[in-house]
Motif scaffolding. Sequence first.
Motif, mmCIF file in Angstrom:
data_model
loop_
_atom_site.group_PDB
_atom_site.id
_atom_site.type_symbol
_atom_site.label_atom_id
_atom_site.label_comp_id
_atom_site.label_asym_id
_atom_site.label_seq_id
_atom_site.Cartn_x
_atom_site.Cartn_y
_atom_site.Cartn_z
ATOM 1 N N THR A 68 0.834 -1.203 0.000
ATOM 2 C CA THR A 68 0.000 0.000 0.000
ATOM 3 C C THR A 68 0.865 1.247 0.000
ATOM 4 O O THR A 68 0.585 2.213 -0.733
ATOM 5 C CB THR A 68 -0.927 0.000 1.233
ATOM 6 O OG1 THR A 68 -1.770 -1.161 1.185
ATOM 7 C CG2 THR A 68 -1.799 1.243 1.259
ATOM 8 N N GLU A 69 1.914 1.231 0.793
ATOM 9 C CA GLU A 69 2.811 2.396 0.840
ATOM 10 C C GLU A 69 3.480 2.646 -0.508
ATOM 11 O O GLU A 69 3.686 3.790 -0.911
ATOM 12 C CB GLU A 69 3.875 2.190 1.925
ATOM 13 C CG GLU A 69 4.831 3.363 2.067
ATOM 14 C CD GLU A 69 5.768 3.220 3.249
ATOM 15 O OE1 GLU A 69 6.722 4.012 3.352
ATOM 16 O OE2 GLU A 69 5.537 2.322 4.087
ATOM 17 N N LEU A 70 3.782 1.568 -1.225
ATOM 18 C CA LEU A 70 4.435 1.704 -2.525
ATOM 19 C C LEU A 70 3.460 1.965 -3.670
ATOM 20 O O LEU A 70 3.884 2.249 -4.789
ATOM 21 C CB LEU A 70 5.243 0.437 -2.836
ATOM 22 C CG LEU A 70 6.450 0.165 -1.931
ATOM 23 C CD1 LEU A 70 7.056 -1.193 -2.241
ATOM 24 C CD2 LEU A 70 7.500 1.260 -2.097
ATOM 25 N N GLY A 71 2.165 1.835 -3.390
ATOM 26 C CA GLY A 71 1.177 2.141 -4.422
ATOM 27 C C GLY A 71 0.696 0.953 -5.224
ATOM 28 O O GLY A 71 -0.008 1.133 -6.224
ATOM 29 N N TYR A 72 1.018 -0.253 -4.772
ATOM 30 C CA TYR A 72 0.523 -1.442 -5.474
ATOM 31 C C TYR A 72 -0.878 -1.826 -4.991
ATOM 32 O O TYR A 72 -1.606 -2.527 -5.682
ATOM 33 C CB TYR A 72 1.478 -2.614 -5.268
ATOM 34 C CG TYR A 72 2.818 -2.399 -5.910
ATOM 35 C CD1 TYR A 72 2.999 -2.626 -7.271
ATOM 36 C CD2 TYR A 72 3.906 -1.939 -5.169
ATOM 37 C CE1 TYR A 72 4.222 -2.408 -7.872
ATOM 38 C CE2 TYR A 72 5.141 -1.723 -5.766
ATOM 39 C CZ TYR A 72 5.296 -1.963 -7.109
ATOM 40 O OH TYR A 72 6.508 -1.747 -7.713
ATOM 41 N N LEU A 73 -1.222 -1.370 -3.800
ATOM 42 C CA LEU A 73 -2.559 -1.546 -3.244
ATOM 43 C C LEU A 73 -3.047 -0.192 -2.755
ATOM 44 O O LEU A 73 -2.250 0.693 -2.425
ATOM 45 C CB LEU A 73 -2.555 -2.528 -2.071
ATOM 46 C CG LEU A 73 -2.160 -3.977 -2.330
ATOM 47 C CD1 LEU A 73 -2.120 -4.752 -1.021
ATOM 48 C CD2 LEU A 73 -3.123 -4.650 -3.302
ATOM 49 N N THR A 74 -4.339 -0.045 -2.719
ATOM 50 C CA THR A 74 -4.917 1.159 -2.130
ATOM 51 C C THR A 74 -6.029 0.733 -1.200
ATOM 52 O O THR A 74 -6.869 -0.114 -1.545
ATOM 53 C CB THR A 74 -5.468 2.109 -3.208
ATOM 54 O OG1 THR A 74 -6.057 3.255 -2.572
ATOM 55 C CG2 THR A 74 -6.505 1.427 -4.084
ATOM 56 N N THR A 83 -4.078 -1.769 -7.559
ATOM 57 C CA THR A 83 -3.919 -0.657 -8.491
ATOM 58 C C THR A 83 -3.360 -1.164 -9.824
ATOM 59 O O THR A 83 -3.072 -2.348 -9.984
ATOM 60 C CB THR A 83 -2.970 0.393 -7.906
ATOM 61 O OG1 THR A 83 -1.651 -0.203 -7.765
ATOM 62 C CG2 THR A 83 -3.442 0.871 -6.541
ATOM 63 N N ASP A 84 -3.202 -0.256 -10.773
ATOM 64 C CA ASP A 84 -2.583 -0.618 -12.057
ATOM 65 C C ASP A 84 -1.167 -1.143 -11.836
ATOM 66 O O ASP A 84 -0.743 -2.108 -12.487
ATOM 67 C CB ASP A 84 -2.556 0.582 -13.002
ATOM 68 C CG ASP A 84 -3.940 0.946 -13.513
ATOM 69 O OD1 ASP A 84 -4.839 0.070 -13.448
ATOM 70 O OD2 ASP A 84 -4.135 2.086 -13.966
#
Length: 254
Positions: A68-74, A83-84
């Motif tokens: 989540t912190e890296l932007g793979y999950l939200t 995520t994309d």
Amino acid sequence: RQSIRSGRERRRQIRQHPCHGCDEREAHARWAERYHRLLRETRGLERRVESRTNSIARQFDRVCAILTELGYLTAADDTAQVTDAGRMLQRLYNDMDLVAAECLRQGLWNGLTAAEPAACASVLVFEARQSDDAIPPRLPQGPARDVIAETVKLWSELSKLEAEEHLQFLREPDLGFAWAAYRWASGHRLESVLRDTDLQAGDFVRWCKQLADLLGQIADAAGSHNTPDGNHLARTAREAVDSVKRGVVSFTSV
């Protein structure tokens, strides 16, 4: 006297118990003992399974926190959504897939020639058997050397994130196969490539096959967003696959 009377009363009660006259009393007692022993063991196993399940759940939550912190999950309404970037990560299944995904997202492999992605990706595949006091590995010159250095730096940053969550999945990139992978993908003969390594032919072929597999994943992941840079890297990575899977590597099933 009181204790004597108490003992007599207990013996009288035992003789009057319905089980006292049972012909299979001792067998029943053994089965009862076995039942209670198995019950204790079962409850112990249940506690162990519950403990391990909770441990796995905690570990899963920590992994999700990093993603989540890296932007793979939200996180939305306490439910993690992919995520994309997360869907791109799903196309990578190497044990260093998170490092590979970050290399893709940061464009480290963009603009490389066919042999250079082979050298750069090899550090996410190869694991040397030699000791830590071995001499520093030889690396190709030019952009590939810079990308490998950035990959190691990226791994270090991701390892710090893991440490904050008390995790340790990512191993340190191993640079020991980069030069051999680069020369092989550049078209050099097997004898010439092996002369500069400590690898046997069978080990070399095995690592090349794993490298080609990762390069194929990179091509698939890079082309998934259909961007100019991604499509160019996808073509370059496929060229690298063909450059690696040639000669003895393509003929063997190691």
